[in-house]
Design a protein around this motif. Structure first.
Motif, short mmCIF file in Angstrom:
data_model
loop_
_atom_site.label_atom_id
_atom_site.label_comp_id
_atom_site.label_asym_id
_atom_site.label_seq_id
_atom_site.Cartn_x
_atom_site.Cartn_y
_atom_site.Cartn_z
N TRP A 1 0.80 -1.21 0.18
CA TRP A 1 -0.01 -0.03 -0.06
C TRP A 1 0.95 1.27 -0.13
O TRP A 1 0.51 2.12 -0.83
CB TRP A 1 -0.77 0.06 1.33
N TYR A 2 1.82 1.16 0.62
CA TYR A 2 2.74 2.62 0.78
C TYR A 2 3.57 2.82 -0.43
O TYR A 2 3.59 3.98 -0.76
CB TYR A 2 3.66 2.30 2.18
N GLU A 3 3.98 1.74 -0.92
CA GLU A 3 4.82 1.97 -2.28
C GLU A 3 4.03 2.06 -3.43
O GLU A 3 4.31 2.59 -4.36
CB GLU A 3 6.00 0.68 -2.43
N GLN A 4 2.74 1.24 -3.56
CA GLN A 4 2.14 1.40 -4.61
C GLN A 4 0.96 2.50 -4.53
O GLN A 4 0.67 2.85 -5.75
CB GLN A 4 1.47 -0.05 -5.09
N GLU A 5 0.56 2.80 -3.67
CA GLU A 5 -0.56 3.86 -3.58
C GLU A 5 -0.30 4.90 -2.84
O GLU A 5 -0.35 6.16 -3.25
CB GLU A 5 -1.64 3.24 -2.90
N HIS A 6 0.21 4.83 -1.65
CA HIS A 6 0.27 6.27 -0.57
C HIS A 6 1.28 7.09 -1.30
O HIS A 6 0.99 8.42 -1.42
CB HIS A 6 0.47 5.70 0.73
N ILE A 7 2.57 6.56 -1.25
CA ILE A 7 3.63 7.35 -1.89
C ILE A 7 3.26 8.12 -3.24
O ILE A 7 3.40 9.18 -3.66
CB ILE A 7 5.11 6.72 -1.93
N LYS B 1 -6.31 13.54 1.66
CA LYS B 1 -6.74 13.73 2.95
C LYS B 1 -8.07 13.51 3.39
O LYS B 1 -8.55 12.71 4.23
CB LYS B 1 -6.31 15.08 3.55
N GLU B 2 -9.09 14.30 2.48
CA GLU B 2 -10.64 14.19 3.05
C GLU B 2 -11.27 12.96 2.22
O GLU B 2 -12.58 12.77 2.68
CB GLU B 2 -11.21 15.40 2.72
N GLU B 3 -10.39 12.50 1.10
CA GLU B 3 -11.26 11.38 0.59
C GLU B 3 -10.44 10.27 0.18
O GLU B 3 -9.86 10.09 -1.10
CB GLU B 3 -11.90 12.03 -0.95
N PRO B 4 -9.97 9.69 1.23
CA PRO B 4 -8.98 8.54 1.03
C PRO B 4 -9.56 7.45 0.40
O PRO B 4 -10.92 6.95 0.24
CB PRO B 4 -8.51 8.08 2.43
N THR B 5 -8.74 6.68 -0.28
CA THR B 5 -9.33 5.42 -1.14
C THR B 5 -9.77 4.42 -0.16
O THR B 5 -9.54 4.55 1.23
CB THR B 5 -8.31 4.74 -1.75
N ARG C 1 -8.90 1.37 0.77
CA ARG C 1 -7.72 0.86 1.18
C ARG C 1 -6.93 1.70 2.29
O ARG C 1 -6.24 1.18 3.34
CB ARG C 1 -6.56 0.22 0.19
N THR C 2 -6.75 2.96 1.80
CA THR C 2 -6.11 4.15 2.76
C THR C 2 -6.85 4.01 3.93
O THR C 2 -6.28 4.13 5.06
CB THR C 2 -5.62 5.09 1.95
N ALA C 3 -8.07 4.33 3.57
CA ALA C 3 -9.04 4.20 5.10
C ALA C 3 -8.76 3.31 6.08
O ALA C 3 -8.71 3.35 7.14
CB ALA C 3 -10.24 4.78 4.77
N ARG C 4 -8.76 1.93 5.44
CA ARG C 4 -8.84 0.66 6.31
C ARG C 4 -7.18 0.89 6.90
O ARG C 4 -7.35 0.58 8.10
CB ARG C 4 -8.81 -0.39 5.16
N MET C 5 -6.43 1.05 6.00
CA MET C 5 -4.91 0.94 6.82
C MET C 5 -4.92 1.97 8.03
O MET C 5 -4.19 1.66 8.87
CB MET C 5 -3.87 1.22 5.66
#
Length: 146
Positions: free
Chosen positions: A14-20, A65-69, A71-75
Motif C-alpha cells: 500500500w505504501y509503495e504502490q498507493e500512498h507515496i 486527505k479528505e477522500e481517502p481510498t 484501502r487507505t482508510a482501512r490502513m
C-alpha cells in the motif's frame, strides 16, 4: 506507523504502490523516504520533503486527505503510532555523499528561555562534532510547527 500483525506485506505494498505515488505526483512533493526502526515501535517512518509547505493546503492534497481510498482508510484506521509532524528546516549541512541507509532521529523540546544558548551550542559545537565522524553524512535540523 506500525501495521497490525500479519498486515506487514499489505502495508508495504500500500505504501509503495498507493500512498507515496499519490503524493509524489502533486507539485511540491520532492521526495519520499521510508525507514524501519532498528529497535522499538512504531517500526516504520516516512519522510516527505516538500518545496513549500503550501502544497499541504492545495485542493489536490486536501482531496487526498479528505477522500481517502477504501484501502487507505482501512490502513490508517488500523495502524498504530500514526503521528504526523509538519516541520520547518532550520539548518542543513548539505547533501551527504553515499547511500543514505540510516537515519538517526532525536526529538526534544527546549524551554524558550534557553533557546538561544541551545541553538548556539547545537550549531557551533554539536553539528561540527557529528560531521567529524566519517560515517556521518549529513545533519538536518527541523522545528515542529504547532
Amino acid at each position: 506507523m506500525e501495521p497490525p500483525p500479519r498486515w506487514e506485506a499489505d502495508f508495504h505494498e500500500w505504501y509503495e504502490q498507493e500512498h507515496i505515488p499519490a503524493r509524489m505526483i502533486l507539485p511540491g512533493f520532492e521526495s519520499a523516504l521510508r525507514y524501519e526502526a532498528v529497535e522499538g515501535e512504531p517500526r516504520f517512518l516516512a519522510c516527505y520533503h516538500l518545496s513549500d509547505l503550501a502544497v499541504l493546503r492545495t485542493p489536490e492534497y486536501q482531496r487526498l486527505k479528505e477522500e481517502p481510498t477504501e484501502r487507505t482508510a482501512r490502513m490508517l484506521a488500523n495502524v498504530r503510532g500514526f503521528t504526523r509532524y509538519v516541520c520547518d528546516l532550520v539548518s542543513d549541512t548539505g547533501p551527504g555523499v553515499g547511500e543514505h541507509t540510516r537515519l538517526s532521529v532525536v526529538a526534544f523540546s527546549v524551554p524558550p528561555a534557553h533557546r538561544g544558548e541551545f541553538d548556539g551550542w547545537y550549531e557551533d559545537e554539536h553539528v561540527p562534532l557529528l560531521m567529524e565522524d566519517d560515517g556521518w553524512l549529513r545533519v538536518r535540523r527541523y522545528t515542529v510547527r504547532p
